[in-house]
Design an enzyme around this catalytic site. Structure first.
Site, PDB file in Angstrom:
ATOM      1  N   LYS A 103       0.648  -1.488  -0.085  1.00  0.00           N
ATOM      2  CA  LYS A 103      -0.094   0.168   0.048  1.00  0.00           C
ATOM      3  C   LYS A 103       1.145   1.055   0.096  1.00  0.00           C
ATOM      4  CE  LYS A 103      -3.839   2.140   2.750  1.00  0.00           C
ATOM      5  NZ  LYS A 103      -4.751   1.376   3.957  1.00  0.00           N
ATOM      6  N   LEU A 157      -6.037   8.415   3.183  1.00  0.00           N
ATOM      7  CA  LEU A 157      -6.654   7.489   3.932  1.00  0.00           C
ATOM      8  C   LEU A 157      -7.588   6.890   4.401  1.00  0.00           C
ATOM      9  CD1 LEU A 157      -2.998   5.790   5.392  1.00  0.00           C
ATOM     10  CD2 LEU A 157      -3.354   6.258   3.064  1.00  0.00           C
ATOM     11  N   SER A 201      -9.833   1.846   3.191  1.00  0.00           N
ATOM     12  CA  SER A 201      -8.708   2.483   1.807  1.00  0.00           C
ATOM     13  C   SER A 201      -7.496   2.308   1.101  1.00  0.00           C
ATOM     14  CB  SER A 201      -7.754   3.631   3.032  1.00  0.00           C
ATOM     15  OG  SER A 201      -7.022   3.290   4.072  1.00  0.00           O
ATOM     16  N   SER A 202      -7.515   0.197   1.394  1.00  0.00           N
ATOM     17  CA  SER A 202      -6.312  -1.020   1.154  1.00  0.00           C
ATOM     18  C   SER A 202      -7.333  -0.952  -0.552  1.00  0.00           C
ATOM     19  CB  SER A 202      -6.276  -1.598   1.420  1.00  0.00           C
ATOM     20  OG  SER A 202      -5.453  -1.332   3.013  1.00  0.00           O
ATOM     21  N   ILE A 238      -7.849   0.811   9.910  1.00  0.00           N
ATOM     22  CA  ILE A 238      -8.562   1.340  10.884  1.00  0.00           C
ATOM     23  C   ILE A 238      -9.943   1.959  11.439  1.00  0.00           C
ATOM     24  CG2 ILE A 238      -8.502   3.725  10.021  1.00  0.00           C
ATOM     25  CD1 ILE A 238      -6.645   4.661  12.726  1.00  0.00           C
ATOM     26  N   GLY A 239     -10.765   1.258   9.841  1.00  0.00           N
ATOM     27  CA  GLY A 239     -11.430   1.099  10.316  1.00  0.00           C
ATOM     28  C   GLY A 239     -12.719  -0.068   9.073  1.00  0.00           C
ATOM     29  N   GLY A 240     -11.570  -0.233   7.947  1.00  0.00           N
ATOM     30  CA  GLY A 240     -12.262  -1.913   8.394  1.00  0.00           C
ATOM     31  C   GLY A 240     -11.548  -1.063   6.309  1.00  0.00           C
ATOM     32  N   SER A 241     -10.155  -1.106   6.518  1.00  0.00           N
ATOM     33  CA  SER A 241      -9.597  -0.913   5.119  1.00  0.00           C
ATOM     34  C   SER A 241      -8.750  -1.612   4.869  1.00  0.00           C
ATOM     35  CB  SER A 241      -8.431   0.750   5.340  1.00  0.00           C
ATOM     36  OG  SER A 241      -8.927   1.668   5.786  1.00  0.00           O
TER      37      SER A 241
END
Length: 580
Positions: free
Chosen positions: A136, A185, A211-212, A232-235
């Site tokens: 990433k 991100l 974000s990934s 960090i939240g589902g990335s």
């Protein structure tokens, strides 16, 4: 008076010129970054062409179809060479089959040639010997940018590899590409003003998640066999769900990449790292065995020596290989943001398959999700009213997908207070679904901040107590999906409650694809009312419509530091879904 007016006019004109010059400088930096990206792609294509001239008879499709475990075996025994494998994947990427369709690649890493030579000098072949790996954008590689999709990060190259990249190389892996991310991100779409929008390889109208998202699109498109993302939240989990991949978010401290604090991207990375909901690094791949191999390779002595803050806990193969029946908690909705019918169907079908396979299934209900989403998760990011986040956009163009959140953060504090008073009668409904960050309460003092940290710890303790009370080994639950139409993630920030919960708790959680969207799912979606049949529910319905054939996944969760058990459960789910 005329002198004052002239002075005022001159000041306004100077301000206009200053802003114009600022925009020109930004545009120039962005154009230079895109030019460097294009040059990298040309270098890649040229290197592939030279290889093809030297070795014209490579069985490309056969190599690309090999699962990671089989590929590593072939490389270690010598029936395939690392050079052949690397250039086969480079050809897949440079042939524009993947990059032209999805715009997933941020930059080619030409130093992969040096790493190719280096691994042949190693006395021992590492666990990832000869495996091409994508990383990433913000995971530091020497001599390359870590941009986070921000113009301010375009001027400074990394002076050394991050710890994670060093360990990958030590294990024989060959980092060959850096993948695209959303600006800052902080989005589960994948777009930034510098490198543009990344698209889903299965449907160009759809997002790959974020974000990934660049990783998700590249791996799902066949251009990489193993990638490293962050969450960090589902990335990691959302791109895996949207793109039909397996992805693992470990306990945050189990792997670290160690930020170079002198680098401009540290401002963005620091925003993501240094608060009570930490960022986790983890692998993304086509199957669960690949994730397990990657974790086994990374959890080695080299990692523990390079970063003493990582607990020296090697991968427990015995737990991963166990076949003991599991006690599985399950739920198909968290009661906060009801997911589309196909995602709930996936949980129900998986639950039945697990039960038929001899596992014990126990109903489980995660407590107080509206409170967790607003008072714990979002308040963590916007405790200061979003000022730290806004700072990362200084001297930058804001991506359209982030403008609603950015504009909300810019609302003066007094106006926010007035809004809070006016909307107090609707507080219950707003707690159910807060649409934008203007409605989120902030920490007004250091005492408030300490109290907020304490509230997170209290919630974790309560959640673990409920888990232990039911004597659960793992939990099966939904994940957001199927893939959203591009542009919609920015309209539905709080739809990520299914993944966000396990960032707040810092539990290992992984995603496994188990099905695809059917015509029947699409018909049932027409009847979807969500929680209240309100604008947010209708927006979600629009976001996921037209998804027939796209992947449908479930989420698997374990307690902190039990990544091996989480992976073992994911493997069980994967096996049962393939046996259907």
């Amino acid at each position: 008076t005329s002198a004052a007016l002239a002075l005022l006019g001159g000041s306004v004109a100077a301000l206009v010129v200053w802003k114009w010059l600022g925009k020109k400088i930004i545009q120039k930096k962005m154009e230079e970054a895109r030019r460097t990206q294009d040059e990298g792609m040309k270098k890649m294509a040229k290197a592939v062409q030279q290889f093809r001239e030297q070795v014209p008879s490579v069985q490309t499709d056969a190599i690309l179809s090999l699962p990671l475990l089989e590929l590593t075996e072939r490389l270690r025994e010598g029936s395939l060479s690392p050079r052949t494998v690397l250039y086969t994947y480079l050809e897949k990427v440079s042939a524009l089959e993947v990059t032209q369709q999805t715009n997933c690649l941020r930059h080619f890493i030409p130093e992969c040639e040096e790493q190719l030579q280096e691994i042949q000098r190693h006395k021992e072949k590492g666990l990832l010997y000869g495996i091409p790996v994508s990383i990433k954008d913000h995971i530091g590689h020497k001599g390359h940018l870590t941009t986070c999709g921000l113009v301010q990060c375009l001027g400074t190259l990394m002076e050394e590899d991050s710890v994670l990249v060093k360990v990958l190389k030590r294990q024989g892996a060959i980092p060959f590409a850096m993948t695209n991310v959303p600006q800052s991100l902080f989005s589960y779409d994948c777009s930034n003003p510098i490198f543009g929008q990344t698209l889903n390889p299965f449907n160009p109208q759809k997002s790959p998640g974020g974000s990934s998202g660049g990783e998700g699109a590249l791996i799902a498109g066949g251009g990489s066999i193993l990638g490293i993302g962050s969450d960090i939240g589902g990335s990691i989990r959302l791109p895996s769900s949207f793109c039909g991949l397996c992805g693992l978010k470990p306990t945050a401290e189990r792997l670290r990449w160690v930020l170079v604090l002198a680098h401009p991207s540290a401002q963005c990375g620091g925003f993501l790292l240094y608060h009570p909901v930490p960022c986790a690094l983890g692998p993304m791949a086509r199957d669960v065995d690949s994730l397990a191999l990657c974790m086994k390779a990374l959890l080695c002595q080299e990692m523990f020596q390079l970063d003493p803050t990582v607990p020296p806990i090697p991968f427990n193969e015995e737990v991963y290989s166990s076949s003991t029946p599991l006690r599985v908690g399950y739920y198909d909705t968290d009661g906060y943001f009801p997911l589309p019918p196909c995602m709930r169907r996936a949980v129900k079908e998986t639950r039945r398959a697990l039960q038929a396979a001899g596992h014990q299934l126990v109903p489980f209900s995660p407590p107080e999700i509206p409170y967790v989403m607003t008072e714990l998760f979002l308040k963590t990011f916007f405790a200061d009213g979003g000022r730290a986040w806004l700072d990362v956009f200084t001297g930058d163009i804001v991506d359209p997908g982030l403008k609603p959140q950015v504009n909300s953060c810019k609302i003066p504090r007094l106006v926010k207070k007035l809004l809070a008073l006016l909307l107090k009668p609707l507080q219950f409904f707003l707690l159910l679904k807060i649409k934008n960050v203007a409605m989120i309460s902030t920490c007004r003092s250091v005492k408030d901040m300490w109290n907020h940290h304490h509230q997170i710890q209290v919630y974790r303790s309560q959640f673990i107590a409920r888990w232990k009370e039911l004597q659960l080994d793992v939990v099966l639950c939904p994940v957001l999906g199927p893939a959203f139409t591009t542009g919609y993630p920015g309209k539905l920030l709080t739809a990520i409650s299914s993944t966000m919960l396990y960032n707040v708790l810092n539990f290992p959680a992984g995603v496994v694809p188990v099905s695809t969207v059917t015509e029947a799912d699409e018909e049932e979606l027409k009847l979807y009312k969500g929680c209240c049949d309100d604008p947010w529910d209708r927006t979600l319905k629009q976001a996921v419509s037209g998804a027939v054939g796209l992947p449908v996944a479930v989420q698997c969760v374990a307690l902190p530091w039990q990544e091996e058990l989480c992976l073992r459960f994911m493997k069980e789910v994967e096996t049962l879904s393939r046996d259907k």
